[in-house]
Write a protein that holds these residues in place. Structure first.
Motif, PDB file in Angstrom:
ATOM      1  N   ALA A 330       0.826  -1.213   0.000  1.00  0.00           N
ATOM      2  CA  ALA A 330       0.000   0.000   0.000  1.00  0.00           C
ATOM      3  C   ALA A 330       0.858   1.260   0.000  1.00  0.00           C
ATOM      4  O   ALA A 330       0.670   2.173   0.812  1.00  0.00           O
ATOM      5  CB  ALA A 330      -0.956  -0.007   1.192  1.00  0.00           C
ATOM      6  N   ASN A 363      -0.490  -4.037  -3.555  1.00  0.00           N
ATOM      7  CA  ASN A 363      -1.430  -2.912  -3.395  1.00  0.00           C
ATOM      8  C   ASN A 363      -0.758  -1.541  -3.563  1.00  0.00           C
ATOM      9  O   ASN A 363      -1.136  -0.569  -2.914  1.00  0.00           O
ATOM     10  CB  ASN A 363      -2.101  -2.980  -2.015  1.00  0.00           C
ATOM     11  CG  ASN A 363      -2.752  -4.316  -1.754  1.00  0.00           C
ATOM     12  OD1 ASN A 363      -3.540  -4.814  -2.565  1.00  0.00           O
ATOM     13  ND2 ASN A 363      -2.407  -4.948  -0.639  1.00  0.00           N
ATOM     14  N   HIS A 391      -1.817  -6.984  -7.135  1.00  0.00           N
ATOM     15  CA  HIS A 391      -2.758  -5.867  -7.044  1.00  0.00           C
ATOM     16  C   HIS A 391      -2.031  -4.508  -7.068  1.00  0.00           C
ATOM     17  O   HIS A 391      -2.188  -3.674  -6.178  1.00  0.00           O
ATOM     18  CB  HIS A 391      -3.609  -5.979  -5.776  1.00  0.00           C
ATOM     19  CG  HIS A 391      -4.508  -7.177  -5.769  1.00  0.00           C
ATOM     20  ND1 HIS A 391      -4.051  -8.444  -5.465  1.00  0.00           N
ATOM     21  CD2 HIS A 391      -5.835  -7.298  -6.045  1.00  0.00           C
ATOM     22  CE1 HIS A 391      -5.069  -9.294  -5.547  1.00  0.00           C
ATOM     23  NE2 HIS A 391      -6.156  -8.632  -5.905  1.00  0.00           N
ATOM     24  N   ALA A 453      -7.403  -2.502  -4.727  1.00  0.00           N
ATOM     25  CA  ALA A 453      -6.495  -3.215  -3.827  1.00  0.00           C
ATOM     26  C   ALA A 453      -7.130  -4.521  -3.364  1.00  0.00           C
ATOM     27  O   ALA A 453      -8.340  -4.741  -3.520  1.00  0.00           O
ATOM     28  CB  ALA A 453      -6.129  -2.337  -2.636  1.00  0.00           C
ATOM     29  N   ASP A 454      -6.341  -5.376  -2.795  1.00  0.00           N
ATOM     30  CA  ASP A 454      -6.801  -6.674  -2.294  1.00  0.00           C
ATOM     31  C   ASP A 454      -7.304  -6.513  -0.859  1.00  0.00           C
ATOM     32  O   ASP A 454      -6.510  -6.192   0.034  1.00  0.00           O
ATOM     33  CB  ASP A 454      -5.648  -7.669  -2.333  1.00  0.00           C
ATOM     34  CG  ASP A 454      -6.055  -9.070  -1.900  1.00  0.00           C
ATOM     35  OD1 ASP A 454      -7.252  -9.278  -1.585  1.00  0.00           O
ATOM     36  OD2 ASP A 454      -5.176  -9.955  -1.878  1.00  0.00           O
ATOM     37  N   SER A 458      -4.688  -5.649   2.124  1.00  0.00           N
ATOM     38  CA  SER A 458      -4.563  -4.199   2.276  1.00  0.00           C
ATOM     39  C   SER A 458      -4.588  -3.813   3.749  1.00  0.00           C
ATOM     40  O   SER A 458      -5.327  -4.394   4.547  1.00  0.00           O
ATOM     41  CB  SER A 458      -5.722  -3.500   1.548  1.00  0.00           C
ATOM     42  OG  SER A 458      -5.581  -2.096   1.630  1.00  0.00           O
ATOM     43  N   ILE A 474      -5.620   1.148  -4.188  1.00  0.00           N
ATOM     44  CA  ILE A 474      -4.183   0.947  -4.366  1.00  0.00           C
ATOM     45  C   ILE A 474      -3.438   2.224  -3.999  1.00  0.00           C
ATOM     46  O   ILE A 474      -3.865   3.332  -4.325  1.00  0.00           O
ATOM     47  CB  ILE A 474      -3.891   0.538  -5.818  1.00  0.00           C
ATOM     48  CG1 ILE A 474      -4.388  -0.893  -6.082  1.00  0.00           C
ATOM     49  CG2 ILE A 474      -2.404   0.646  -6.146  1.00  0.00           C
ATOM     50  CD1 ILE A 474      -4.254  -1.338  -7.514  1.00  0.00           C
TER      51      ILE A 474
END
Length: 485
Positions: A330, A363, A391, A453-454, A458, A474
Motif C-alpha cells: 500500500a 497494493n 494488485h 487493492a486486495d 490491504s 491501491i
C-alpha cells in the motif's frame, strides 16, 4: 589653424564647466525625492539568534537634480538586530548606526544590503520584528524604508550524540540541528509525536543503534531543512531538494521503526546499509519521503518493510532495493522530480551486488513522468533474484521486460499512455503542478487505483490514519469520495 584650435579649446572648457556645474548641483527643493526599489524589505521568517540570509534593495535618484542625504540611519539602532550596509558603508555601533553626507547625482543609484539576527522573543510563536531605514535629505524631507521579519524562537543543538536511550521532543518549539545526530550502537533515540527538527545544510541522522519515530495521524514528526525563507517568491527553500543530509542506518542498526514521519527536501531521504538480512532493519509505516536530491529510500542488502508510505520526487530512484529482503504494501511511489530531466525511476530492484532474496510488492501504485517507472535488474546470472507483485498499478508502456507469469504478477496493471486520461499518469493524483511545484499525492476521482487493492492484504488504515473501506484503494491514500462500482 590656430584660430580653430582656440575655438575648440574654448568650447571644450565651456562644456566642462557646464558639466561640472550640473554634477555638483544639489537641490534643496522638497519636491525632489529619492525612489526606492521597494518600500519594505521583508526577510520572511527566521529563527531567533540565527543570522538570516541577505536581502538587498536599490535607492535611485530620478528627480532630475542631485540629492544629498545629510543622514541615513537605522531608527532603532541596535535594538532590532538588523544589520545594514549602504553602498559599502556598514551602519554599525562605531558609527552610531548611521552614515552622513551621502550624495546621489541625477540618475545615480546606490545599493543597500540588509541582514538580521533577532533576539529571543519568548513568545512561543513567530513574532514580528521591524525597524526603519531613515533617509534625511538636505531639503529636510524624511523618507523611510521599512525592514521587517518574523522571528521564531528555537532550540539549537550541535553535534548531538546519543549514547543511551533518549527521547527528543520539541513541543511547540522547533529544534535546529547543527552538525547532525549520531545514535550510538546499543542506544535508542525516540522522537516523540509532533516534534519538528530543522537540519542545517550538512546535518543528518547517523544511526548505529536504533531510531524510533513515533508520530501519529494528527501529529506527524517532521524532519526538514532549516531554511524557512524563500529562494523565489513562489518557491520556499523547504520546497528545494538537498537542504540536509537525511537518515543513514549503518550496519549495526536494526529494529528501527518510523511511523507518521514526514521526511523531505533532503539529499538522500533514507539509506540502509548492508546488514544481516535475517533481522528486520527498518519498518517505514504511514510516512512520507519527498523531494530528494539523491535517493528517496535506498536499501542495500537489508530487510525492510514499507507500509502505507509515500516516496516521491527524487533525482535518483524513489525506492531502490539492492539485494536483501523487502516487503512493500500500500505504497505510492511516484517520480515527478522537477529539477533535473535525468531523474531515476519510481522503483528499482536488483541483484547486481547482493542476492535479492525476496521482493514483495502489494497494493502499490508505481508511476511518474517516464514511459517506464519500474526497473528490475539481475546483474549476475547466478544471483538470486526473487520478486512478486500483487494488485499493483505500474507505469510501463513496454508491457514489462520481466518473466511474466501469473505467479509473479497477480492482478497487476501495466499502465501505458492509452490507459490514462491525462499524460504521465497524472490522472491518479489531486495535484501535480510542475510549474508552481505543488504536489498532492492523494488519489483523484479519475484514478484507476480506486477500489482495486486486495481486501485480504490491504492495511486497515491509510497514510493519514483513516480507515479503508471494504473496497480498498491501491497506494498509500484511500479515496473517500464516491467510488464507481
Amino acid at each position: 589653424m590656430k584660430y580653430r584650435n582656440l575655438i575648440f579649446t574654448a568650447l571644450a572648457a565651456l562644456l566642462l564647466l557646464a558639466a561640472c556645474s550640473d554634477d555638483d548641483s544639489f537641490t534643496t527643493s522638497t519636491s525632489r525625492l529619492l525612489t526606492f526599489s521597494t518600500d519594505t524589505v521583508r526577510l520572511d521568517t527566521v529563527f531567533s539568534n540565527v543570522p538570516s540570509p541577505r536581502r538587498d534593495m536599490w535607492v535611485y535618484n530620478r528627480s532630475g537634480e542631485g540629492i544629498r542625504c545629510t543622514n541615513i540611519r537605522l531608527e532603532r539602532g541596535n535594538q532590532s538586530g538588523f544589520r545594514v550596509n549602504v553602498d559599502g558603508t556598514y551602519l554599525g555601533a562605531s558609527s552610531g548606526y548611521q552614515t552622513n553626507q551621502v550624495e546621489l547625482r541625477d540618475k545615480d543609484s546606490l545599493r543597500v544590503f540588509v541582514e538580521v539576527t533577532t533576539p529571543y522573543n519568548h513568545a512561543g510563536k513567530p513574532n514580528l520584528v521591524d525597524d526603519n531605514l531613515i533617509f534625511t535629505l538636505e531639503s529636510g524631507v524624511v523618507q523611510k524604508v521599512n525592514l521587517n521579519v518574523y522571528s521564531w524562537d528555537a532550540q539549537l543543538l550541535r553535534d548531538v550524540k546519543i549514547s543511551r536511550d533518549s527521547v527528543l521532543s520539541s513541543g511547540a518549539t522547533p529544534i535546529i540541528i547543527y552538525g547532525g545526530i549520531t545514535v550510538d550502537e546499543g542506544a535508542t533515540l525516540t522522537i516523540a509525536a509532533g516534534t519538528k527538527l530543522y537540519f542545517h545544510a550538512d546535518a543528518g541522522i547517523d544511526v548505529f543503534g536504533r531510531l524510533n519515530i513515533l508520530g501519529n495521524a494528527d501529529e506527524n514528526v517532521v524532519l526538514r531543512g532549516d531554511r524557512i525563507d524563500r529562494m523565489f517568491d513562489y518557491l520556499p527553500y523547504d520546497g528545494v531538494s538537498g537542504q540536509w543530509r537525511g537518515i543513514r542506518f549503518h550496519e549495526t542498526s536494526y529494529d528501527n521503526w518510523l511511523q507518521f514521519a514526514d521526511i523531505h527536501s533532503t539529499f538522500d531521504g533514507i539509506v540502509a546499509d548492508s546488514s544481516d538480512v535475517s533481522r528486520l532493519k527498518l519498518t517505514l509505516h504511514s510516512s512520507t519521503i519527498h523531494n530528494c536530491q539523491g535517493y528517496g529510500l535506498r536499501s542495500v542488502n537489508s530487510r525492510i518493510h514499507l507500509i502505507n508510505s509515500q516516496i516521491t520526487n527524487t533525482l535518483r530512484d524513489c525506492l531502490c532495493v539492492d539485494g536483501g529482503w523487502a516487503e512493500v504494501n500500500a505504497c505510492t511511489l511516484a517520480q515527478f522530480y522537477p529539477f533535473d530531466a535525468l531523474r531515476g525511476v519510481a522503483l528499482r530492484f536488483l541483484s547486481t551486488n547482493f542476492d535479492l532474496q525476496q521482493f514483495v510488492c502489494e497494493n502499490s501504485l508505481v508511476t511518474g513522468y517516464s514511459e517506464v517507472e519500474m526497473m528490475g535488474e539481475q546483474g549476475r546470472d547466478e544471483a538470486v533474484f526473487n520478486y512478486a507483485f500483487s494488485h499493483c498499478i505500474i507505469r510501463d508502456t513496454t508491457n514489462i521486460n520481466y518473466v511474466d507469469t501469473v505467479n509473479i504478477f497477480k492482478k497487476v496493471v501495466f499502465e501505458n499512455d492509452e490507459d490514462t486520461s491525462a499524460i504521465y499518469g497524472r490522472k491518479h493524483f489531486v495535484n501535480i503542478d510542475t510549474k508552481n511545484l505543488r504536489y498532492d499525492f492523494r488519489l483523484d476521482s479519475l484514478s484507476t487505483a480506486i477500489g482495486k487493492a486486495d481486501p485480504a492484504t490491504s492495511p486497515e488504515n491509510d497514510r493519514q490514519g483513516r480507515r479503508r473501506d471494504e473496497k480498498p484503494d491501491i497506494g498509500a491514500f484511500e479515496f473517500f469520495g464516491s467510488k464507481n462500482e
